[in-house]
Design an enzyme around this catalytic site. Structure first.
Site, PDB file in Angstrom:
ATOM      1  N   GLU A 180       0.826  -1.198   0.000  1.00 31.05           N
ATOM      2  CA  GLU A 180       0.000   0.000   0.000  1.00 31.05           C
ATOM      3  C   GLU A 180       0.865   1.253   0.000  1.00 31.05           C
ATOM      4  O   GLU A 180       1.938   1.279   0.595  1.00 31.05           O
ATOM      5  CB  GLU A 180      -0.914  -0.016   1.227  1.00 31.05           C
ATOM      6  CG  GLU A 180      -1.851  -1.205   1.161  1.00 31.05           C
ATOM      7  CD  GLU A 180      -2.870  -1.251   2.277  1.00 31.05           C
ATOM      8  OE1 GLU A 180      -3.894  -1.911   2.083  1.00 31.05           O
ATOM      9  OE2 GLU A 180      -2.654  -0.633   3.324  1.00 31.05           O
ATOM     10  N   CYS A 228       3.416   8.581   1.017  1.00 30.65           N
ATOM     11  CA  CYS A 228       3.897   7.672   2.062  1.00 30.65           C
ATOM     12  C   CYS A 228       4.139   6.317   1.412  1.00 30.65           C
ATOM     13  O   CYS A 228       3.197   5.668   0.956  1.00 30.65           O
ATOM     14  CB  CYS A 228       2.851   7.597   3.167  1.00 30.65           C
ATOM     15  SG  CYS A 228       3.271   6.426   4.460  1.00 30.65           S
ATOM     16  N   CYS A 251       6.139  -6.760   7.565  1.00 33.92           N
ATOM     17  CA  CYS A 251       7.174  -6.217   8.438  1.00 33.92           C
ATOM     18  C   CYS A 251       7.528  -7.270   9.483  1.00 33.92           C
ATOM     19  O   CYS A 251       6.659  -8.010   9.944  1.00 33.92           O
ATOM     20  CB  CYS A 251       6.660  -4.953   9.131  1.00 33.92           C
ATOM     21  SG  CYS A 251       7.894  -4.165  10.195  1.00 33.92           S
ATOM     22  N   CYS A 309       5.464  -4.784  16.117  1.00 33.55           N
ATOM     23  CA  CYS A 309       4.911  -3.790  17.044  1.00 33.55           C
ATOM     24  C   CYS A 309       3.422  -4.114  17.259  1.00 33.55           C
ATOM     25  O   CYS A 309       2.672  -4.304  16.303  1.00 33.55           O
ATOM     26  CB  CYS A 309       5.070  -2.373  16.488  1.00 33.55           C
ATOM     27  SG  CYS A 309       6.791  -1.917  16.185  1.00 33.55           S
ATOM     28  N   CYS A 349       0.516  -1.888  15.508  1.00 35.94           N
ATOM     29  CA  CYS A 349       0.566  -1.604  14.073  1.00 35.94           C
ATOM     30  C   CYS A 349      -0.024  -2.756  13.270  1.00 35.94           C
ATOM     31  O   CYS A 349       0.358  -3.919  13.455  1.00 35.94           O
ATOM     32  CB  CYS A 349       2.014  -1.367  13.654  1.00 35.94           C
ATOM     33  SG  CYS A 349       2.189  -1.092  11.888  1.00 35.94           S
ATOM     34  N   CYS A 366      -1.421   6.163   9.580  1.00 34.86           N
ATOM     35  CA  CYS A 366      -0.278   5.457  10.165  1.00 34.86           C
ATOM     36  C   CYS A 366      -0.756   4.205  10.873  1.00 34.86           C
ATOM     37  O   CYS A 366      -1.677   4.241  11.674  1.00 34.86           O
ATOM     38  CB  CYS A 366       0.391   6.291  11.255  1.00 34.86           C
ATOM     39  SG  CYS A 366       0.944   7.877  10.761  1.00 34.86           S
TER      40      CYS A 366
HETATM   41  N1  SAH Z   1       8.816   0.812  10.416  1.00 33.48           N
HETATM   42  C1  SAH Z   1       8.879   2.242  10.432  1.00 33.48           C
HETATM   43  C2  SAH Z   1       7.928   2.927   9.488  1.00 33.48           C
HETATM   44  C3  SAH Z   1       6.480   2.484   9.476  1.00 33.48           C
HETATM   45  S1  SAH Z   1       5.411   3.006  10.764  1.00 33.48           S
HETATM   46  C4  SAH Z   1       8.721   2.761  11.842  1.00 33.48           C
HETATM   47  O1  SAH Z   1       8.447   1.967  12.745  1.00 33.48           O
HETATM   48  O2  SAH Z   1       8.908   3.952  12.067  1.00 33.48           O
HETATM   49  C5  SAH Z   1       5.241   4.752  10.618  1.00 33.48           C
HETATM   50  C6  SAH Z   1       4.812   5.415  11.940  1.00 33.48           C
HETATM   51  O3  SAH Z   1       3.462   5.050  12.296  1.00 33.48           O
HETATM   52  C7  SAH Z   1       5.676   5.004  13.132  1.00 33.48           C
HETATM   53  O4  SAH Z   1       6.030   6.129  13.885  1.00 33.48           O
HETATM   54  C8  SAH Z   1       4.757   4.111  13.951  1.00 33.48           C
HETATM   55  O5  SAH Z   1       5.101   4.130  15.309  1.00 33.48           O
HETATM   56  C9  SAH Z   1       3.403   4.727  13.679  1.00 33.48           C
HETATM   57  N2  SAH Z   1       2.269   3.843  13.890  1.00 33.48           N
HETATM   58  C10 SAH Z   1       2.209   2.511  13.708  1.00 33.48           C
HETATM   59  N3  SAH Z   1       0.974   2.047  13.986  1.00 33.48           N
HETATM   60  C11 SAH Z   1       0.228   3.121  14.336  1.00 33.48           C
HETATM   61  C12 SAH Z   1      -1.140   3.312  14.696  1.00 33.48           C
HETATM   62  N4  SAH Z   1      -1.978   2.292  14.713  1.00 33.48           N
HETATM   63  N5  SAH Z   1      -1.551   4.560  14.961  1.00 33.48           N
HETATM   64  C13 SAH Z   1      -0.707   5.605  14.883  1.00 33.48           C
HETATM   65  N6  SAH Z   1       0.579   5.495  14.540  1.00 33.48           N
HETATM   66  C14 SAH Z   1       1.050   4.263  14.265  1.00 33.48           C
END
Ligand code: SAH
Length: 367
Positions: free
Chosen positions: A107, A120, A127, A131, A134, A351
């Protein structure tokens, strides 16, 4: 890491598909043409066609000899990924689902603001970092994207939205995947995007966001030509961060902080520190106090991101009053924190909402 069986290995794929030139740097393109008995300036010409004029058909590259056009068309491709779906939120943000040559889907999100435009982009299919907040994590890591697939995302969205070739835009590596876990391909894509004979973006317009991959941060810092750095912090104790971001067990907060302190920022440059606010977990005044202490003395600015919900994930978004209170607690400590209200929530394009595996995505919408 788990590799999904139905995805053909890339090397096997390359044997049956013409090689894409979308991810070939100008230098490599010139070498490639030399090897075919052409002079190197042909490399510059072709690079311009692909990245400056965004030409998707070798036959239309009118200043190349017909024989070269024909042989390029036989051996190579500049085709874009297939568009598998597209959804748009009321705020103008649109999420594109792109299908790659091996059938894997990723995406990419198009985010127009009044006076700027941000894309983006994804760096991996899925991944590996797990986390808990996410949606992408549920897919596991399927594979890395090639530089051609990264550039393919950019070209597809620019063309799909009819963005004029001279309009500048920003790129954030904040889509699916961990860009520092696919360092070489992401850097090749960065070099192509910033090449003055291509899109010619300034490094300032490109931001790479990492989960806190310390080896990658150090490798990035050692590079002369590099994008801006953003670090996803998201918690202020090793206990909590280790629970929601497993990477913290390998590189705990103190080690991450040291890597940020050592990062060679340029004059006026700041590292962006991202902090996702999750109700009852990361949003109380003690967190704000520890966050201020973590950032003290670092060349960083803070971005607070209220958590975007994804079905099935065990977190909640704080209410607006709590978000404000958290920000005020930081302001009182002299920290300038901006709140990033993610755009694209209605289209599951915000995000942390990007996911394409069939069982993991409750959001899929096809055009
Ligand atoms: N792997 C990288 C880039 C992808 S995530 C990283 O971890 O930075 C991009 C951003 O979105 C990161 O700051 C992550 O912490 C945030 N993020 C992930 N899941 C989210 C969610 N459900 N709501 C808000 N931000 C989120």
């Amino acid at each position: 890491m788990r590799v999904v069986d139905s995805h053909m290995s890339l090397s096997r794929l390359n044997r049956i598909q013409p090689t894409s030139l979308l991810g070939t740097s100008r230098t490599s393109l010139s070498l490639l043409l030399n090897r075919r008995g052409e002079s190197s300036y042909r490399g510059d010409q072709i690079f311009r066609w692909i990245h400056e004029r965004r030409e998707a058909d070798f036959q239309a590259m009118s200043d190349l000899p017909a024989s070269l056009r024909a042989s390029l068309a036989r051996d190579y491709t500049v085709a874009r990924p297939q568009v598998a779906g597209r959804s748009q939120a009321g705020d103008g943000t649109s999420k594109w689902v792109l299908r790659l040559a091996d059938g894997a889907e990723i995406e990419t999100v198009f985010i127009p603001y009044a006076h700027r435009l941000t894309l983006c982009v994804s760096s991996q299919v899925g991944c590996a970092f797990g986390c808990t907040f996410c949606a992408t994590a549920a897919m596991g890591r399927v594979r890395d994207l090639t530089a051609a697939e990264i550039i393919g995302q950019v070209l597809t969205l620019l063309e799909g939205h009819e963005v004029a070739p001279d309009r500048r835009f920003n790129i954030v590596f904040m889509g699916m995947g961990e860009p520092l876990d696919n360092f070489d391909e992401v850097m090749t894509a960065f070099d192509i995007l910033t090449d003055p004979l291509g899109a010619g973006l300034s490094w300032r317009r490109i931001t790479l966001s990492t989960v806190g991959h310390v080896d990658g941060i150090r490798r990035l810092g050692a590079r002369q030509h590099r994008p801006r750095l953003a670090v996803s912090l998201n918690a202020t104790t090793d206990l909590l961060r280790g629970r929601i971001m497993p990477i913290n067990k390998k590189w705990p907060l103190a080690v991450l902080r040291q890597a940020m302190a050592d990062f060679p920022v340029r004059p006026g440059e700041r590292i962006t520190c991202e902090y996702v606010l999750m109700a009852g977990e990361t949003d109380d005044c003690e967190d704000a106090r520890r966050l201020a202490r973590f950032l003290h003395g670092l060349p960083a600015r803070l971005n607070l991101i209220p958590w975007n919900p994804s079905p099935g994930l065990p977190h909640a978004r704080p209410d607006d009053a709590t978000i404000e209170r958290f920000r005020d607690a930081l302001l009182r400590r002299g920290l300038d924190a901006s709140i990033r209200f993610s755009r694209g929530g209605e289209a599951a394009a915000a995000c942390g909402q990007l996911v394409t595996s069939r069982d993991a995505s409750p959001w899929r919408q096809h055009s």
